[in-house]
Design a protein around this motif. Sequence first.
Motif, PDB file in Angstrom:
ATOM      1  N   PHE A   1       5.739 -11.575 -15.085  1.00 16.99           N
ATOM      2  CA  PHE A   1       7.199 -11.575 -15.239  1.00 16.99           C
ATOM      3  C   PHE A   1       7.900 -12.410 -14.170  1.00 16.99           C
ATOM      4  CE2 PHE A   1       6.399  -7.331 -17.365  1.00 16.99           C
ATOM      5  CZ  PHE A   1       6.586  -7.831 -18.641  1.00 16.99           C
ATOM      6  N   SER A   2       7.456 -12.284 -12.919  1.00 11.90           N
ATOM      7  CA  SER A   2       8.116 -13.063 -11.858  1.00 11.90           C
ATOM      8  C   SER A   2       7.896 -14.559 -12.088  1.00 11.90           C
ATOM      9  CB  SER A   2       7.573 -12.652 -10.484  1.00 11.90           C
ATOM     10  OG  SER A   2       6.176 -12.857 -10.403  1.00 11.90           O
ATOM     11  N   GLY A   3       6.722 -14.924 -12.608  1.00  9.15           N
ATOM     12  CA  GLY A   3       6.461 -16.331 -12.914  1.00  9.15           C
ATOM     13  C   GLY A   3       7.395 -16.865 -13.985  1.00  9.15           C
ATOM     14  N   ILE A   4       7.662 -16.046 -15.000  1.00 11.08           N
ATOM     15  CA  ILE A   4       8.569 -16.448 -16.077  1.00 11.08           C
ATOM     16  C   ILE A   4       9.992 -16.616 -15.541  1.00 11.08           C
ATOM     17  CG2 ILE A   4       9.664 -15.692 -18.228  1.00 11.08           C
ATOM     18  CD1 ILE A   4       7.025 -14.300 -18.904  1.00 11.08           C
ATOM     19  N   TYR A   5      10.453 -15.651 -14.759  1.00  6.98           N
ATOM     20  CA  TYR A   5      11.813 -15.712 -14.222  1.00  6.98           C
ATOM     21  C   TYR A   5      11.987 -16.893 -13.259  1.00  6.98           C
ATOM     22  CZ  TYR A   5      12.413 -10.996 -16.117  1.00  6.98           C
ATOM     23  OH  TYR A   5      12.492  -9.901 -16.952  1.00  6.98           O
ATOM     24  N   GLU A   6      10.946 -17.215 -12.511  1.00  5.91           N
ATOM     25  CA  GLU A   6      11.037 -18.318 -11.548  1.00  5.91           C
ATOM     26  C   GLU A   6      11.221 -19.670 -12.234  1.00  5.91           C
ATOM     27  OE1 GLU A   6       7.504 -17.996  -9.273  1.00  5.91           O
ATOM     28  OE2 GLU A   6       8.268 -16.374  -7.994  1.00  5.91           O
ATOM     29  N   ARG A   7      10.830 -19.764 -13.510  1.00 10.29           N
ATOM     30  CA  ARG A   7      10.976 -21.027 -14.246  1.00 10.29           C
ATOM     31  C   ARG A   7      12.287 -21.107 -15.017  1.00 10.29           C
ATOM     32  NH1 ARG A   7       5.452 -20.050 -14.557  1.00 10.29           N
ATOM     33  NH2 ARG A   7       5.567 -18.887 -16.501  1.00 10.29           N
ATOM     34  N   SER A   8      13.147 -20.114 -14.841  1.00 13.11           N
ATOM     35  CA  SER A   8      14.441 -20.123 -15.522  1.00 13.11           C
ATOM     36  C   SER A   8      15.337 -21.213 -14.930  1.00 13.11           C
ATOM     37  CB  SER A   8      15.125 -18.765 -15.374  1.00 13.11           C
ATOM     38  OG  SER A   8      16.448 -18.801 -15.888  1.00 13.11           O
ATOM     39  N   ASN A   9      16.197 -21.782 -15.774  1.00 10.82           N
ATOM     40  CA  ASN A   9      17.147 -22.788 -15.287  1.00 10.82           C
ATOM     41  C   ASN A   9      18.477 -22.156 -14.896  1.00 10.82           C
ATOM     42  OD1 ASN A   9      18.102 -22.090 -17.784  1.00 10.82           O
ATOM     43  ND2 ASN A   9      18.119 -24.171 -18.619  1.00 10.82           N
ATOM     44  N   LYS A  10      18.534 -20.815 -14.907  1.00 11.16           N
ATOM     45  CA  LYS A  10      19.738 -20.093 -14.488  1.00 11.16           C
ATOM     46  C   LYS A  10      19.524 -19.575 -13.061  1.00 11.16           C
ATOM     47  CE  LYS A  10      21.543 -20.366 -18.693  1.00 11.16           C
ATOM     48  NZ  LYS A  10      21.740 -19.194 -19.547  1.00 11.16           N
ATOM     49  N   PRO A  11      20.268 -20.065 -12.071  1.00  9.06           N
ATOM     50  CA  PRO A  11      20.074 -19.650 -10.674  1.00  9.06           C
ATOM     51  C   PRO A  11      20.069 -18.134 -10.460  1.00  9.06           C
ATOM     52  CG  PRO A  11      21.515 -21.543 -10.760  1.00  9.06           C
ATOM     53  CD  PRO A  11      21.297 -21.120 -12.183  1.00  9.06           C
ATOM     54  N   PRO A  12      20.975 -17.355 -11.093  1.00  7.46           N
ATOM     55  CA  PRO A  12      20.933 -15.902 -10.862  1.00  7.46           C
ATOM     56  C   PRO A  12      19.610 -15.270 -11.272  1.00  7.46           C
ATOM     57  CG  PRO A  12      23.014 -16.531 -11.885  1.00  7.46           C
ATOM     58  CD  PRO A  12      22.108 -17.736 -11.962  1.00  7.46           C
TER      59      PRO A  12
ATOM     60  N   ASN B   1      16.599 -17.204  -8.793  1.00  5.14           N
ATOM     61  CA  ASN B   1      16.658 -16.788  -7.388  1.00  5.14           C
ATOM     62  C   ASN B   1      16.390 -15.305  -7.183  1.00  5.14           C
ATOM     63  OD1 ASN B   1      17.360 -19.435  -6.835  1.00  5.14           O
ATOM     64  ND2 ASN B   1      19.554 -19.015  -6.757  1.00  5.14           N
ATOM     65  N   ASN B   2      16.335 -14.549  -8.261  1.00  5.12           N
ATOM     66  CA  ASN B   2      16.082 -13.102  -8.166  1.00  5.12           C
ATOM     67  C   ASN B   2      14.881 -12.704  -9.032  1.00  5.12           C
ATOM     68  OD1 ASN B   2      18.588 -11.940  -6.616  1.00  5.12           O
ATOM     69  ND2 ASN B   2      19.435 -13.368  -8.115  1.00  5.12           N
ATOM     70  N   ALA B   3      13.915 -13.612  -9.143  1.00  5.67           N
ATOM     71  CA  ALA B   3      12.760 -13.387 -10.010  1.00  5.67           C
ATOM     72  C   ALA B   3      11.998 -12.122  -9.641  1.00  5.67           C
ATOM     73  CB  ALA B   3      11.830 -14.598  -9.955  1.00  5.67           C
ATOM     74  N   SER B   4      11.743 -11.925  -8.345  1.00  6.69           N
ATOM     75  CA  SER B   4      10.971 -10.760  -7.900  1.00  6.69           C
ATOM     76  C   SER B   4      11.711  -9.454  -8.184  1.00  6.69           C
ATOM     77  CB  SER B   4      10.657 -10.868  -6.410  1.00  6.69           C
ATOM     78  OG  SER B   4       9.868 -12.000  -6.144  1.00  6.69           O
ATOM     79  N   VAL B   5      13.024  -9.455  -7.952  1.00  6.33           N
ATOM     80  CA  VAL B   5      13.825  -8.240  -8.184  1.00  6.33           C
ATOM     81  C   VAL B   5      13.846  -7.887  -9.665  1.00  6.33           C
ATOM     82  CG1 VAL B   5      16.119  -7.218  -7.945  1.00  6.33           C
ATOM     83  CG2 VAL B   5      15.252  -8.768  -6.180  1.00  6.33           C
TER      84      VAL B   5
ATOM     85  N   GLU C   1      26.019 -17.167 -18.016  1.00  5.88           N
ATOM     86  CA  GLU C   1      26.628 -18.412 -18.470  1.00  5.88           C
ATOM     87  C   GLU C   1      27.520 -18.975 -17.371  1.00  5.88           C
ATOM     88  OE1 GLU C   1      25.803 -19.945 -21.065  1.00  5.88           O
ATOM     89  OE2 GLU C   1      24.701 -18.384 -22.169  1.00  5.88           O
ATOM     90  N   TYR C   2      27.543 -20.302 -17.265  1.00 11.56           N
ATOM     91  CA  TYR C   2      28.363 -20.928 -16.229  1.00 11.56           C
ATOM     92  C   TYR C   2      29.835 -20.892 -16.625  1.00 11.56           C
ATOM     93  CZ  TYR C   2      30.006 -24.218 -12.720  1.00 11.56           C
ATOM     94  OH  TYR C   2      30.671 -24.798 -11.674  1.00 11.56           O
ATOM     95  N   SER C   3      30.670 -20.464 -15.691  1.00 11.71           N
ATOM     96  CA  SER C   3      32.110 -20.364 -15.926  1.00 11.71           C
ATOM     97  C   SER C   3      32.836 -21.510 -15.214  1.00 11.71           C
ATOM     98  CB  SER C   3      32.642 -19.027 -15.406  1.00 11.71           C
ATOM     99  OG  SER C   3      34.052 -18.994 -15.450  1.00 11.71           O
ATOM    100  N   ASN C   4      33.569 -22.283 -15.991  1.00 12.40           N
ATOM    101  CA  ASN C   4      34.353 -23.360 -15.385  1.00 12.40           C
ATOM    102  C   ASN C   4      35.512 -22.810 -14.562  1.00 12.40           C
ATOM    103  OD1 ASN C   4      32.856 -25.518 -16.485  1.00 12.40           O
ATOM    104  ND2 ASN C   4      33.910 -25.271 -18.460  1.00 12.40           N
ATOM    105  N   LYS C   5      35.888 -21.577 -14.867  1.00 16.60           N
ATOM    106  CA  LYS C   5      37.006 -20.967 -14.152  1.00 16.60           C
ATOM    107  C   LYS C   5      36.595 -20.522 -12.750  1.00 16.60           C
ATOM    108  CE  LYS C   5      40.465 -17.307 -14.596  1.00 16.60           C
ATOM    109  NZ  LYS C   5      40.980 -16.195 -15.448  1.00 16.60           N
ATOM    110  N   SER C   6      35.488 -19.769 -12.680  1.00 17.30           N
ATOM    111  CA  SER C   6      35.042 -19.268 -11.378  1.00 17.30           C
ATOM    112  C   SER C   6      34.081 -20.235 -10.674  1.00 17.30           C
ATOM    113  CB  SER C   6      34.344 -17.923 -11.549  1.00 17.30           C
ATOM    114  OG  SER C   6      33.177 -18.061 -12.347  1.00 17.30           O
ATOM    115  N   LYS C   7      33.642 -21.270 -11.418  1.00 16.23           N
ATOM    116  CA  LYS C   7      32.716 -22.267 -10.870  1.00 16.23           C
ATOM    117  C   LYS C   7      31.372 -21.651 -10.451  1.00 16.23           C
ATOM    118  CE  LYS C   7      35.864 -25.410 -11.330  1.00 16.23           C
ATOM    119  NZ  LYS C   7      35.782 -26.382 -12.450  1.00 16.23           N
TER     120      LYS C   7
END
Length: 289
Positions: free
Chosen positions: A197-208, A211-215, A234-240
């Motif tokens: 599971f941590s390996g799968i999460y580490e390859r995500s293109n979403k930083p949240p 960066n939190n793959a182990s958790v 999802e990336y928010s243009n409002k909150s950047k």
Amino acid sequence: MNGIMSGIEDRKNYANGPENPSAGDRYKEVYDKYAQPTIDPLGKYLIQSGLQGLSETSGGSTLANLGKAFGGENLNQFFDSVEGQRTGKRDMELAKLGYDIEDEKAKEVIAREDLLMNRKQTFEQGLFNQEKALKLQLAKDKADLQTALTGSELENKLKVKVQEGENKIKELEFKRDNPEISKEFAAQTPEEQFKVFSGIYERSNKPPIKNNASVLASFKIRHANQPYYELNFEYSNKSKKYEPDFSTIPLGALTFDPTQGKAYRRNQDGSLTELSPIDLSPLDVDGTE
């Protein structure tokens, strides 16, 4: 066998017997087989010495002539020829053993690759069949929703059903796009599951997520018996920055926001209850239990 292959034993079916010796053991077996010389050293010495004695002490007699005829260089050539044939047979048998071992290794690799390919095809076919059935059901539910009376109980049930169908399809698409998830079923221990599971999460293109793959992996394993749904960002243009999207979490499902360190449960009225990520106990408004 006759001719050049004379004396070479047929290949043994080691894999069919109770023992399965290593390649080194099998090579040693051939070397040991030919370790003892064909001509006994003592016998060789006595023959050579006797013939030499006859040649030296009898002068021009018949025995001396026989000694010269059968002794000396001729005798040495005979001994060398006998040992050479034995060495040739040994080398031929070793070469055949080498080919046999390489053949066995190649067949093992092919069998292992075939097994993995069959498992992969079975997994992918299973996902395809599930996705096809879900999409057919989703299309039917959406068609029924169009004709349902606005504000009716049927309309509310169909909305929930449509949402659940869309969530299941997204989950299947995630597994299809991340074939490593199939390893989940082969992992037997929490440690192995954590690596998957941590390996799968580490390859995500979403930083949240990345960066939190182990958790995320730890939370999923800890609550493996819960109806867990991945929280999308999802990336928010409002909150950047990337924001959590709770809209895809169905009723009764559990999810986890690693950026906040909180778990959430979707209630029957559509609201969310904040939970402790440790024991899933409800948290107060200020985040305490």
